[in-house]
Design an enzyme around this catalytic site. Structure first.
Site, PDB file in Angstrom:
ATOM      1  N   ASP A 187       0.860  -1.185   0.000  1.00 43.12           N
ATOM      2  CA  ASP A 187       0.000   0.000   0.000  1.00 43.12           C
ATOM      3  C   ASP A 187       0.900   1.240   0.000  1.00 43.12           C
ATOM      4  OD1 ASP A 187      -2.059   1.787   0.190  1.00 43.12           O
ATOM      5  OD2 ASP A 187      -2.804   1.097   2.129  1.00 43.12           O
ATOM      6  N   ASP A 222      -2.538   2.339  -6.269  1.00 51.59           N
ATOM      7  CA  ASP A 222      -1.585   2.383  -5.155  1.00 51.59           C
ATOM      8  C   ASP A 222      -1.618   1.156  -4.257  1.00 51.59           C
ATOM      9  OD1 ASP A 222      -4.123   3.022  -4.245  1.00 51.59           O
ATOM     10  OD2 ASP A 222      -3.409   4.421  -2.729  1.00 51.59           O
ATOM     11  N   GLU A 223      -2.315   0.094  -4.649  1.00 46.59           N
ATOM     12  CA  GLU A 223      -2.393  -1.103  -3.812  1.00 46.59           C
ATOM     13  C   GLU A 223      -2.340  -2.356  -4.675  1.00 46.59           C
ATOM     14  OE1 GLU A 223      -5.204  -1.501  -0.450  1.00 46.59           O
ATOM     15  OE2 GLU A 223      -6.042   0.381  -1.210  1.00 46.59           O
TER      16      GLU A 223
END
Length: 382
Positions: A30, A130-131
């Site tokens: 993350d 973003d993950e």
């Protein structure tokens, strides 16, 4: 009688054995305040400022929605999906900086991060820009120590992008996702099989996946406030009350999540739209229609057990000119109130009644199963 969901009689869920699969090695990556961190990297003078990714409401007739914010801004209580005008009230003007989102840049950096992932494994399941989940049980580096592998990923991301991330390590996706939120920013947290039940025992029920305000109220009525309370409830009781979600809560209270990392997850979207004849001429009617459409989208998301992080507002005027505007947020959307709030902000920013409105549509995309959502945790750190 049990209900039927997805073609499966819920009575069958009672026969599904718990499968721990503790041999798996899952890392959840993350990126820390990703959009804001990219902007600060590009503009180092913003480093000590409260950076809010949103259009400046002072230049936009008071409109705008917060996409995300850096940790300085978050300390003032700013969060995603908040009206940008509210950030003006929370943060001193000498510290606050609004930066409009630059999604092409964020996608470029995200691709760079994924190239690093591919140096480790091809078993990569993206959640958003973003993950991502990585199954490193068998990895290209032949590294049996998952902590060393996670450390390499974290250091390599910083070396190549000058950005930081937080990592969660465990034997399934649910716990890895939970772990990555525990010690942000720049955190590495591991939940081993022997730690899982202790870890979940004191976890507030609000922080279990899929537990919105309505479900939370029902659980509280049953005197269920923590994972320790949840694990005492019979499986039959949870299934009768919450259908398939009850079965999943029963599993997660025991640290069980059998879903594998899927390297080619198909991106999907759920949306609803309506046409109007005669055209809408009043903003109050636009508001009512967006509330209705948002409710329909929320019901469809609930039915399919999905939530997403991008909302798209579609508008068509009487001349058949169609406009779409989108807003990304760093918290999952699945409730009607959340969806409407962002749709209404987009309308207030970009909507125009000069030629009437012939069509309105609301879509939630960048979808992912409701098994995972952002939560904060207070235990086991490494």
């Amino acid at each position: 009688m049990f209900n039927v969901l997805g073609g499966v009689d819920l009575a069958e869920w009672l026969e599904v054995p718990l499968q721990y699969h503790t041999e798996r090695k899952i890392i959840h990556v993350d990126m820390d305040a990703f959009y804001a961190s990219v902007e600060i990297r590009e503009h180092p003078e913003l480093k000590n400022k409260a950076v809010v990714i949103a259009h400046d409401p002072r230049k936009n007739h008071g409109h705008g929605v917060v996409t995300t914010a850096n940790y300085v801004a978050r300390r003032y209580g700013v969060h995603s999906a908040m009206p940008a005008a509210q950030a003006l009230k929370l943060i001193p003007s000498n510290e606050l900086v609004f930066v409009p989102p630059h999604f092409d840049l964020y996608r470029q950096v995200s691709n760079q991060v994924h190239q690093i992932f591919h140096q480790v494994t091809e078993m990569i399941e993206p959640i958003s820009l973003d993950e991502a989940f990585l199954d490193v049980t068998h990895n290209k580096k032949q590294e049996p120590n998952t902590i060393k592998l996670a450390k390499w990923i974290q250091q390599q991301i910083f070396k190549e992008t000058h950005l930081t991330c937080s990592l969660g390590i465990s034997y399934n996706k649910f716990l890895a996702k939970v772990a990555s939120d525990h010690n942000k920013p720049i955190g590495r947290t591991i939940i081993r099989p022997e730690q899982a039940l202790v870890f979940l025992h004191d976890l507030p029920i609000e922080q279990f996946f899929g537990v919105g305000k309505k479900t939370q109220a029902v659980l509280h009525d049953l005197n269920i406030y923590t994972g320790g309370d949840l694990i005492k409830v019979p499986q039959m009781t949870l299934i009768r009350r919450f259908n398939k979600m009850g079965f999943i809560m029963y599993q997660h209270a025991r640290g069980v999540d059998d879903s594998p990392v899927q390297g080619q997850r198909k991106r999907r979207s759920i949306g609803k739209e309506r046409t109007y004849s005669p055209e809408i001429q009043a903003e109050e009617r636009v508001k009512r229609q967006l509330q209705l459409i948002s409710q329909l989208v929320a019901e469809e998301l609930a039915k399919k057990q999905l939530h997403g992080r991008v909302l798209v507002l579609k508008m068509r005027n009487s001349d058949f000119v169609t406009t779409t505007k989108r807003q990304s947020v760093d918290q999952y959307l699945n409730e009607a109130e959340q969806i409407f709030k962002i749709a209404w902000q987009l309308w207030q920013t970009y909507g125009d009644l000069a030629d009437g409105i012939r069509l309105l549509g609301v879509t939630v995309t960048d979808l992912y199963p409701q098994s995972f959502e952002n939560i904060d945790l207070p235990l086991f750190e490494q």
